[in-house]
Design an enzyme around this catalytic site. Sequence first.
Site, PDB file in Angstrom:
ATOM      1  N   CYS A 268      51.024  -2.739  48.553  1.00  0.00           N
ATOM      2  CA  CYS A 268      51.689  -1.911  47.543  1.00  0.00           C
ATOM      3  C   CYS A 268      52.981  -2.511  46.989  1.00  0.00           C
ATOM      4  O   CYS A 268      52.929  -3.418  46.161  1.00  0.00           O
ATOM      5  CB  CYS A 268      51.931  -0.508  48.112  1.00  0.00           C
TER       6      CYS A 268
ATOM      7  N   GLU B  72      46.247   1.479  50.612  1.00  0.00           N
ATOM      8  CA  GLU B  72      47.388   1.744  51.478  1.00  0.00           C
ATOM      9  C   GLU B  72      47.293   3.168  52.026  1.00  0.00           C
ATOM     10  O   GLU B  72      46.845   4.091  51.345  1.00  0.00           O
ATOM     11  CB  GLU B  72      48.688   1.590  50.679  1.00  0.00           C
TER      12      GLU B  72
ATOM     13  N   LYS C 191      53.681  -4.177  56.345  1.00  0.00           N
ATOM     14  CA  LYS C 191      54.317  -4.232  55.026  1.00  0.00           C
ATOM     15  C   LYS C 191      55.766  -4.702  55.153  1.00  0.00           C
ATOM     16  O   LYS C 191      56.544  -4.155  55.941  1.00  0.00           O
ATOM     17  CB  LYS C 191      54.254  -2.845  54.384  1.00  0.00           C
TER      18      LYS C 191
END
Length: 289
Positions: free
Chosen positions: A156, A43, A115
Amino acid sequence: MTRFKAAALQMRSGMDPAENARAFEAMVREAARLGASYVQSPEMTGALVRDRATLRKIIRPQEEDSLAATARRLAAELAITVHLGSTPIALADGKVANRAFLFGPDGALVAIYDKIHMFDVDLDHGESWRESATYQPGGAAMVAELPLASIGLAICYDLRFPQLFRAQAMAGAQVLTAPAAFTRQTGEAHWHVLTRARAIENGAWMIAAAQGGLHQDGRETFGHSVIVDPWGGIAAEAEGDEPGIIVADIDTEASTKARAKIPNLRNGRDFAVEVAAAGATAARRAAAS
């Protein structure tokens, strides 16, 4: 059945996108030299910058992003699949996307993923994060069907939302991913449990490249990049938080076998949720009778 070698790059990205791109390129080339045909970075490969004003000054829109261009060039030159775990991308409305890119071995852009889940948390010792103040969340899960495998994309904090990975597995993903910049505090407590759990409960490989160490913006990340097999075994792991490369041989048949042994993707059932309050349960039962 498909077999291929996967590499996860453990990085320590700073605040200079050009410097991060150079480190990324060197590591991708080394991973390809080691035989990897799929390479994943962590990330925020392009920049780890906590200050919002500073971040907005250094990032660019997707079509101008030099790191994405570097990943595309390397994929085509080395004839490998390059998964840029994520990098900050400027959006037209002043917000920022935490965006992943997947480039095929011909350099073509196969998929992007923004994300979904924002890291808005208050941890011990005064550590607090408000990702939603800077980033615009995505709204769609992504599974990329490649000759290598069907690969689910996540980033993440998404790792804490098992429904995302279950949806990808139900859509055919044999390999799940979670490139990350886990804080040291949360990583020490949860990283291994979460990456192994997502692999086990979906009978899928999990590949999670991570940021590691003390970064220029003051944050400290956990490292310990991992590749987990569909039975929950750790196929490869970075020993600590130093930059480096881990590789493992991926066999998609292992996913098929794990799902045959424990077919929980098929065995799931819809159900209702009832809440029973003390003292009220008996009254409800009496009324129903």
